[in-house]
Design a protein around this motif. Structure first.
Motif, mmCIF file in Angstrom:
data_model
loop_
_atom_site.group_PDB
_atom_site.id
_atom_site.type_symbol
_atom_site.label_atom_id
_atom_site.label_comp_id
_atom_site.label_asym_id
_atom_site.label_seq_id
_atom_site.Cartn_x
_atom_site.Cartn_y
_atom_site.Cartn_z
ATOM 1 N N SER A 75 0.890 -1.246 0.198
ATOM 2 C CA SER A 75 0.032 -0.036 0.053
ATOM 3 C C SER A 75 0.799 1.060 -0.022
ATOM 4 C CB SER A 75 -1.130 0.035 1.257
ATOM 5 O OG SER A 75 -0.299 0.155 2.297
ATOM 6 N N ASN A 76 0.490 2.557 -0.076
ATOM 7 C CA ASN A 76 1.214 3.529 -0.142
ATOM 8 C C ASN A 76 1.951 3.803 1.218
ATOM 9 O OD1 ASN A 76 0.086 4.172 -2.741
ATOM 10 N ND2 ASN A 76 -1.639 5.584 -1.900
ATOM 11 N N GLY A 77 1.409 3.341 2.276
ATOM 12 C CA GLY A 77 1.861 3.522 3.657
ATOM 13 C C GLY A 77 2.971 2.397 4.067
ATOM 14 N N SER A 78 2.667 1.347 3.631
ATOM 15 C CA SER A 78 3.241 0.131 4.058
ATOM 16 C C SER A 78 3.505 -0.993 3.248
ATOM 17 C CB SER A 78 2.751 -0.256 5.486
ATOM 18 O OG SER A 78 1.191 -0.699 5.182
ATOM 19 N N LYS A 79 4.491 -1.804 3.273
ATOM 20 C CA LYS A 79 4.516 -3.135 2.707
ATOM 21 C C LYS A 79 4.402 -4.173 3.719
ATOM 22 C CE LYS A 79 5.398 -0.124 -0.613
ATOM 23 N NZ LYS A 79 4.501 0.774 -1.417
ATOM 24 N N LEU A 80 3.670 -5.067 3.696
ATOM 25 C CA LEU A 80 3.420 -6.248 4.665
ATOM 26 C C LEU A 80 3.442 -7.377 4.276
ATOM 27 C CD1 LEU A 80 0.541 -4.314 6.654
ATOM 28 C CD2 LEU A 80 2.942 -4.126 7.285
ATOM 29 N N PHE A 81 3.856 -8.542 5.187
ATOM 30 C CA PHE A 81 3.481 -9.773 5.039
ATOM 31 C C PHE A 81 2.037 -9.951 5.920
ATOM 32 C CE2 PHE A 81 7.709 -11.320 3.615
ATOM 33 C CZ PHE A 81 7.289 -11.333 2.184
ATOM 34 N N SER A 82 1.045 -10.237 5.558
ATOM 35 C CA SER A 82 -0.008 -10.148 6.624
ATOM 36 C C SER A 82 -0.604 -11.697 6.777
ATOM 37 C CB SER A 82 -1.239 -9.337 6.061
ATOM 38 O OG SER A 82 -1.601 -9.586 4.646
ATOM 39 N N SER A 83 -1.632 -11.800 6.130
ATOM 40 C CA SER A 83 -2.453 -13.218 6.139
ATOM 41 C C SER A 83 -1.122 -14.489 6.168
ATOM 42 C CB SER A 83 -3.321 -13.427 5.207
ATOM 43 O OG SER A 83 -4.432 -12.568 5.409
ATOM 44 N N GLY A 84 -1.184 -15.245 7.101
ATOM 45 C CA GLY A 84 -0.443 -16.531 6.981
ATOM 46 C C GLY A 84 0.919 -16.346 7.778
ATOM 47 N N TRP A 85 1.269 -14.954 8.045
ATOM 48 C CA TRP A 85 2.548 -14.579 8.870
ATOM 49 C C TRP A 85 2.528 -15.069 10.287
ATOM 50 C CZ3 TRP A 85 7.376 -13.795 8.235
ATOM 51 C CH2 TRP A 85 8.133 -13.168 9.148
ATOM 52 N N ARG A 86 1.098 -14.945 10.878
ATOM 53 C CA ARG A 86 1.198 -15.215 12.280
ATOM 54 C C ARG A 86 1.412 -16.844 12.412
ATOM 55 N NH1 ARG A 86 -1.837 -13.723 16.927
ATOM 56 N NH2 ARG A 86 -2.717 -12.181 15.752
ATOM 57 N N PHE A 87 0.996 -17.705 11.411
ATOM 58 C CA PHE A 87 1.390 -19.037 11.535
ATOM 59 C C PHE A 87 2.911 -19.276 11.253
ATOM 60 C CE2 PHE A 87 -2.935 -18.689 9.568
ATOM 61 C CZ PHE A 87 -3.760 -19.191 10.528
ATOM 62 N N LEU A 88 3.482 -18.546 10.359
ATOM 63 C CA LEU A 88 4.847 -18.786 10.282
ATOM 64 C C LEU A 88 5.537 -18.268 11.512
ATOM 65 C CD1 LEU A 88 7.091 -17.639 7.202
ATOM 66 C CD2 LEU A 88 7.715 -16.851 9.324
ATOM 67 N N ALA A 89 5.115 -17.136 12.202
ATOM 68 C CA ALA A 89 5.750 -16.790 13.468
ATOM 69 C C ALA A 89 5.822 -17.649 14.525
ATOM 70 C CB ALA A 89 5.332 -15.423 13.555
ATOM 71 N N ASN A 90 4.560 -18.147 14.603
ATOM 72 C CA ASN A 90 4.552 -19.301 15.601
ATOM 73 C C ASN A 90 5.335 -20.729 15.415
ATOM 74 O OD1 ASN A 90 2.714 -17.654 17.018
ATOM 75 N ND2 ASN A 90 0.823 -18.896 16.202
ATOM 76 N N GLY A 91 5.324 -21.095 13.948
ATOM 77 C CA GLY A 91 6.188 -22.076 13.576
ATOM 78 C C GLY A 91 7.554 -21.965 13.701
ATOM 79 N N TYR A 92 8.021 -20.881 13.673
ATOM 80 C CA TYR A 92 9.573 -20.572 13.858
ATOM 81 C C TYR A 92 9.620 -20.374 15.191
ATOM 82 C CZ TYR A 92 11.709 -19.825 9.200
ATOM 83 O OH TYR A 92 12.232 -20.097 8.012
ATOM 84 N N GLY A 93 8.774 -20.008 15.917
ATOM 85 C CA GLY A 93 8.748 -19.624 17.293
ATOM 86 C C GLY A 93 9.640 -18.352 17.781
ATOM 87 N N LEU A 94 9.139 -17.338 16.923
ATOM 88 C CA LEU A 94 9.630 -15.934 16.735
ATOM 89 C C LEU A 94 9.385 -15.305 18.124
ATOM 90 C CD1 LEU A 94 9.243 -14.597 13.214
ATOM 91 C CD2 LEU A 94 11.288 -15.723 14.083
ATOM 92 N N ALA A 95 10.290 -14.313 18.674
ATOM 93 C CA ALA A 95 10.312 -13.574 19.815
ATOM 94 C C ALA A 95 10.892 -12.283 19.724
ATOM 95 C CB ALA A 95 10.857 -14.444 21.068
#
Length: 255
Positions: free
Chosen positions: A211-231
């Motif tokens: 978008s004009n204001g941001s470039k995001l990984f949105s849908s699906g990212w939460r699952f990846l973050a959980n899978g990687y165990g990101l903190a």
């Protein structure tokens, strides 16, 4: 005769209780996404509120989701809801209808954003789809076949691949903001599905939203973050190995 049968099915569906959701929220696990309307239960065939419901799709696969009270209403609990979304790779503005079938069973009809109904699992390689079996997207299935240890095991400093690094903040555990300079040079100009692998080749599918204001990984990212165990504090390095594929290497702050 066929017209009469079809009309009968329409009448039958009209007599059933239903509600709908559009998966357009960046946080697909929010309370509003997991909420089941009180009116649905009031008109439902269920005489007493069940502790759990079964979500059933057109190809007969089903997911059991526990319920919990919330501000006078009831929510589908996060774990079961996220598994339903993840197994079906949802999160790209799909339109879902939920219809009461009795016996604590809810039929979920899934329509893609192009209005085409999904009538079979995305993985069509097998005709025997078992309940609660993960549906694999063809993009991910093909990516698994292409896993090359020389590519995914290579150092993220390789000069042949564009990379960017960032340190995880609390907000990054829900959606990930991509550096604007990197996005302008290497990312697509439109909403696009990406496959992100760990160094061993395990894939996750995420949706890139510019978008004009941001470039995001949105849908699906939460699952990846959980899978990687990101903190918070983890250092993430993303390497673009193909136009719509990345490898993510993580240096955990606790290590």
């Amino acid at each position: 005769m066929a017209r009469n049968i079809a009309f009968g099915r329409i009448q039958e569906d009209m007599n059933k209780t239903s509600f709908f959701k559009i998966l357009a929220d960046e946080d697909l696990s929010s309370e509003s996404m997991r909420l089941i309307p009180n009116e649905f239960w009031r008109r439902s065939k269920c005489k007493n509120l069940p502790p759990k419901v079964t979500l059933k799709v057109a190809w007969e696969s089903s997911w059991t989701v526990n319920l919990s009270p919330f501000m006078g209403c009831y929510l589908m609990e996060r774990k079961g809801w996220e598994k339903f979304l993840n197994d079906n790779h949802l999160g790209d503005n799909e339109f879902l209808t939920f219809t009461d079938e009795g016996n604590n069973c809810i039929t979920v009809d899934i329509f893609q954003k192009n209005c085409i109904e999904i009538l079979k699992p995305l993985n069509t390689s097998s005709s025997n789809v078992k309940n609660e079996e993960m549906c694999v997207d063809p993009v991910i299935a093909e990516s698994k076949k292409k896993v090359d240890s020389n590519v995914y095991g290579a150092s993220s400093s390789s000069s042949s691949a564009a990379t960017f690094s960032l340190t995880i903040k609390k907000s990054h555990l829900t959606v990930l903001s991509i550096p604007v300079t990197f996005a302008k040079e290497h990312m697509p100009k439109v909403r696009t599905k990406f496959v992100i692998h760990d160094p061993k080749g395990k894939p996750w599918e995420v949706v890139y939203v510019p978008s004009n204001g941001s470039k995001l990984f949105s849908s699906g990212w939460r699952f990846l973050a959980n899978g990687y165990g990101l903190a918070v504090g983890d250092l993430c390095t993303f390497r673009l190995v193909r136009p719509r594929e990345m490898v993510l290497e993580v240096l955990h702050s606790s290590s």
